[in-house]
Design a protein around this motif. Structure first.
Motif, PDB file in Angstrom:
ATOM      1  N   LYS A  85      25.072 110.865   2.224  1.00  0.00           N
ATOM      2  CA  LYS A  85      24.218 110.141   3.169  1.00  0.00           C
ATOM      3  C   LYS A  85      22.747 110.455   2.907  1.00  0.00           C
ATOM      4  O   LYS A  85      21.883 109.574   2.965  1.00  0.00           O
ATOM      5  CB  LYS A  85      24.580 110.528   4.607  1.00  0.00           C
ATOM      6  N   SER A  86      22.481 111.725   2.615  1.00  0.00           N
ATOM      7  CA  SER A  86      21.097 112.150   2.371  1.00  0.00           C
ATOM      8  C   SER A  86      20.528 111.506   1.114  1.00  0.00           C
ATOM      9  O   SER A  86      19.382 111.039   1.095  1.00  0.00           O
ATOM     10  CB  SER A  86      21.055 113.676   2.252  1.00  0.00           C
ATOM     11  N   ASP A  87      21.326 111.469   0.050  1.00  0.00           N
ATOM     12  CA  ASP A  87      20.860 110.910  -1.221  1.00  0.00           C
ATOM     13  C   ASP A  87      20.733 109.396  -1.191  1.00  0.00           C
ATOM     14  O   ASP A  87      19.878 108.821  -1.872  1.00  0.00           O
ATOM     15  CB  ASP A  87      21.817 111.297  -2.354  1.00  0.00           C
ATOM     16  N   ALA A  88      21.605 108.750  -0.428  1.00  0.00           N
ATOM     17  CA  ALA A  88      21.705 107.284  -0.469  1.00  0.00           C
ATOM     18  C   ALA A  88      20.386 106.598  -0.127  1.00  0.00           C
ATOM     19  O   ALA A  88      20.098 105.510  -0.635  1.00  0.00           O
ATOM     20  CB  ALA A  88      22.804 106.804   0.474  1.00  0.00           C
ATOM     21  N   LYS A  89      19.566 107.236   0.696  1.00  0.00           N
ATOM     22  CA  LYS A  89      18.306 106.589   1.096  1.00  0.00           C
ATOM     23  C   LYS A  89      17.323 106.480  -0.071  1.00  0.00           C
ATOM     24  O   LYS A  89      16.362 105.711  -0.003  1.00  0.00           O
ATOM     25  CB  LYS A  89      17.681 107.322   2.277  1.00  0.00           C
ATOM     26  N   TYR A  90      17.561 107.255  -1.135  1.00  0.00           N
ATOM     27  CA  TYR A  90      16.679 107.195  -2.302  1.00  0.00           C
ATOM     28  C   TYR A  90      17.214 106.271  -3.391  1.00  0.00           C
ATOM     29  O   TYR A  90      16.539 106.051  -4.397  1.00  0.00           O
ATOM     30  CB  TYR A  90      16.493 108.601  -2.887  1.00  0.00           C
ATOM     31  N   LYS A  94      23.479  99.623  -3.857  1.00  0.00           N
ATOM     32  CA  LYS A  94      24.201  99.599  -2.580  1.00  0.00           C
ATOM     33  C   LYS A  94      25.463 100.440  -2.663  1.00  0.00           C
ATOM     34  O   LYS A  94      26.283 100.274  -3.555  1.00  0.00           O
ATOM     35  CB  LYS A  94      24.559  98.153  -2.221  1.00  0.00           C
ATOM     36  N   ASN A 241      12.431 113.757  -4.922  1.00  0.00           N
ATOM     37  CA  ASN A 241      12.603 113.099  -3.621  1.00  0.00           C
ATOM     38  C   ASN A 241      11.536 113.536  -2.624  1.00  0.00           C
ATOM     39  O   ASN A 241      10.994 112.718  -1.864  1.00  0.00           O
ATOM     40  CB  ASN A 241      13.990 113.417  -3.051  1.00  0.00           C
ATOM     41  N   ASP A 245       8.785 111.145  -0.691  1.00  0.00           N
ATOM     42  CA  ASP A 245       8.560 111.129   0.765  1.00  0.00           C
ATOM     43  C   ASP A 245       7.089 111.357   1.099  1.00  0.00           C
ATOM     44  O   ASP A 245       6.514 110.696   1.976  1.00  0.00           O
ATOM     45  CB  ASP A 245       9.413 112.208   1.444  1.00  0.00           C
ATOM     46  N   SER A 260       9.030 102.070   2.594  1.00  0.00           N
ATOM     47  CA  SER A 260      10.339 102.716   2.443  1.00  0.00           C
ATOM     48  C   SER A 260      11.499 101.720   2.400  1.00  0.00           C
ATOM     49  O   SER A 260      12.554 102.036   1.847  1.00  0.00           O
ATOM     50  CB  SER A 260      10.572 103.723   3.577  1.00  0.00           C
ATOM     51  N   GLY A 261      11.322 100.528   2.953  1.00  0.00           N
ATOM     52  CA  GLY A 261      12.400  99.543   2.940  1.00  0.00           C
ATOM     53  C   GLY A 261      12.407  98.651   1.711  1.00  0.00           C
ATOM     54  O   GLY A 261      13.323  97.838   1.537  1.00  0.00           O
ATOM     55  N   THR A 263      13.052  98.450  -1.973  1.00  0.00           N
ATOM     56  CA  THR A 263      13.681  99.249  -3.036  1.00  0.00           C
ATOM     57  C   THR A 263      12.889  99.211  -4.333  1.00  0.00           C
ATOM     58  O   THR A 263      12.814 100.217  -5.046  1.00  0.00           O
ATOM     59  CB  THR A 263      15.121  98.768  -3.306  1.00  0.00           C
TER      60      THR A 263
END
Length: 606
Positions: A85-90, A94, A241, A245, A260-261, A263
């Protein structure tokens, strides 16, 4: 060369992979088709083809959602894993939840939506490594055997998932070897130590996604791993990462816009941060510069080492914890460590180097091995050992350890350890368990992996039920539970009530999230089908390029012939239009090529 006498060593890395072959009595690290000795562990999908390595990483800015990387951080994990979950935002690609909590990567490939498991993506990288070695070894070479490395702290599930990836790639894994153990093999190779001399070597391996530390004692040609520790979620990607940020926040402050939204924007910023991180290994200050980063707005900022270290201070604090754990488990004082070896690209970060040096009271870490290639080099040595060719001058024996404790759940969800961590493998351990109530007819054996006192805090690796127990008062019936761990760190568990002649066993490879033989077979067939598609695409591209070259020759001919070549010019123009307006297969392109060659031949004889 006969394929059964060939084996390669592969470092399947988070960010880069590397392959070596044993030839002429030594290891040769093989350069890829771009001339580089390491290959990005990236795979990209387009409407026409699949790209692996540099081809994939070079086009990420224009095709982010279909470019897959960092897949090693997914392999063997569940979709709900906190680190996933933590990595997926980077990640620009999909990630979706599949059957039994399997993470799946959704991409657009050949004009349709496709879902690939992390194992399938890893298999594509392994195929690239395999083919790179085959090209190097010459026409007609086929390789099926390999030694593949994994982080020492990979759990049973991650090791099995790596084996699945190799099976999909058409490779037989002769051995899975821990990355720091492979690096220790590289370091000890060719050392002129006396046979009686004992060297205590600490390998510190910080790569793109994981940190491993192993303490290895070398004596009389035997590498004995005494202890290993690590962090499966700490590496160069995490440092990057944190930079991303920071600069996302800086862009927001400067321009009152949140990128951030987006890609594509985040991916371009990440590329700039990755470059800056590498520059800071040699320079005290560098820039992060991206033209038209978001809505046409340019972004320019600077970063120095002090800021980089401040952004990553929590990560740096974690960098030395595994070293202390490893030395403590081995019961060896740091003063008795003969050599400290740094492996992995992230050890080039000055702060990491300084932390290690300071911990060992100023001892300068050895720089005698290539930080990027040492793991693949060691894997290749191990491959040569396993092939057993007498011509190979390799006289080393490796004794490795189990990185995590293995045990079963007993009453109250307590973890009963059967195999403590850092037990030498292969190994067999047995323990007796008794029934917990009168006339108990069966016993559920739940197998866990981890270091916590309660099984609820550890990882369930499998379970089975032994039925038909001898009926007796509680505590009377005894069940013998046996844990067997092979050279790859794969666990096999059996339980037996000898009095009732009842026995059952399980190989803890059959995790519900893992693939069945039929599923792997399907993936192999699918990989072969896509390989055929990719080969056809390459043929088409090559044929089109050859026709373009012929058209260039014909244009030069028309210029020389001037007015008498109007028909030739019409043919050039018509062929260009034909190429642009039609989807053509290689046969049609080859036929056109032959026609053009014939016309050029006729023209040149006039």
């Amino acid at each position: 060369m006969a394929e059964n006498r060939l084996a390669i060593g592969i470092d399947l890395g988070t960010t880069y992979s590397c392959v070596g072959v044993w030839r002429n009595g030594r290891v040769e690290i093989v350069a890829n088709d771009q001339g580089n000795r390491t290959t990005p562990s990236w795979v990209a999908f387009t409407d026409g083809e699949k790209l692996i390595g540099e081809g994939a990483s070079n086009q990420v800015a224009s095709n982010p959602s279909n470019t897959v990387f960092d897949v090693k951080r997914l392999i063997g994990r569940s979709f709900s894993d906190a680190s996933v979950k933590s990595d997926a935002k980077y990640w620009p690609f999909k990630l979706i939840q599949g059957h039994d909590e399997r993470p799946l990567i959704s991409v657009s490939y050949l004009g349709e939506k496709k879902e690939f498991s992390p194992e399938e993506i890893s298999a594509m990288v392994l195929v690239k490594m395999k083919e790179t070695a085959e090209v190097f070894l010459g026409p007609g070479t086929t390789i099926t055997n390999a030694v593949v490395t994994v982080p020492a702290y990979f759990n049973n599930n991650q090791r099995k998932a790596t084996k699945d990836a190799a099976a999909i790639a058409g490779l037989n894994i002769m051995r899975i070897i821990n990355e720091p153990t492979a690096a220790a093999l590289t370091f000890s190779e060719g050392r002129k130590w006396s046979r009686s001399e004992e060297r205590t070597v600490l390998v510190y391996d910080l790569g793109g996604g994981t940190l491993d530390v192993s303490l290895v004692v070398v004596k009389k040609g035997v590498l004995h791993v005494r202890a290993t520790a690590g962090d499966t979620h700490l590496g160069g990607e995490d440092f990057t990462n944190n930079m991303v940020d920071h600069f996302v926040d800086e862009f927001k402050i400067q321009n009152k816009k949140d990128i951030s939204g987006d890609t594509r924007a985040v991916r371009r910023l990440r590329n700039a941060c990755e470059r800056a991180k590498r520059m800071l290994s040699s320079d005290a200050r560098t820039v992060v510069d991206v033209d038209a980063l978001f809505e046409g707005i340019d972004f320019h900022s600077t970063i120095n080492r002090a800021l980089f270290e401040q952004l990553n201070k929590d990560l740096f604090l974690r960098c030395m914890e595994p070293v202390e754990t490893c030395l403590g488990d081995a019961k060896i004082d740091k003063k008795k460590v003969s050599d400290v070896v740094l492996v992995g690209g992230s050890t080039r970060i000055p702060r990491v180097h300084r932390l290690v040096q300071d911990f060992f009271n100023g001892k300068e870490p050895s720089k005698s091995v290539n930080a990027d290639e040492a793991v693949a080099h060691g894997a290749t040595i191990q491959a040569a050992i396993l092939m057993g060719d007498k011509k190979r001058d390799v006289k080393v024996h490796v004794i490795d350890v189990m990185p995590l404790s293995q045990g079963v759940s007993v009453k109250g969800d307590v973890m009963s350890v059967v195999v403590p961590r850092n037990t030498t493998i292969p190994t067999t351990k047995e323990q007796i368990y008794v029934t917990t109530y009168d006339n108990q007819p069966e016993m559920c054996i739940e197998v866990y992996e981890g270091e916590r006192a309660m099984t609820t805090d550890n990882s369930l690796r499998g379970k089975f039920t032994l039925s038909g127990l001898t009926l007796a008062p509680k505590g009377v019936t005894k069940v013998n539970v046996r844990f067997q761990i092979d050279e790859d760190g794969i666990l096999h568990v059996s339980a037996e009530d000898k009095k009732a002649a009842r026995k059952k066993n399980i190989t803890i490879m059959d995790d519900p999230r893992r693939f069945s033989k039929d599923e792997i077979k399907r993936m192999v067939q699918e990989a072969q089908r896509y390989k055929a598609v990719d080969e056809e695409h390459k043929k088409n591209v090559q044929a089109r390029n050859e026709i373009d070259n012929l058209l260039y020759t014909m244009r030069n001919t028309t210029e020389k012939l001037q007015h008498s070549a109007s028909g030739l010019q019409d043919l050039v123009d018509g062929t260009k239009e034909w190429l642009q307006n039609n989807e053509l297969n290689s046969d049609e392109l080859d036929a056109k090529k032959q026609l053009l060659e014939a016309i050029i031949g006729q023209t040149s004889t006039k």
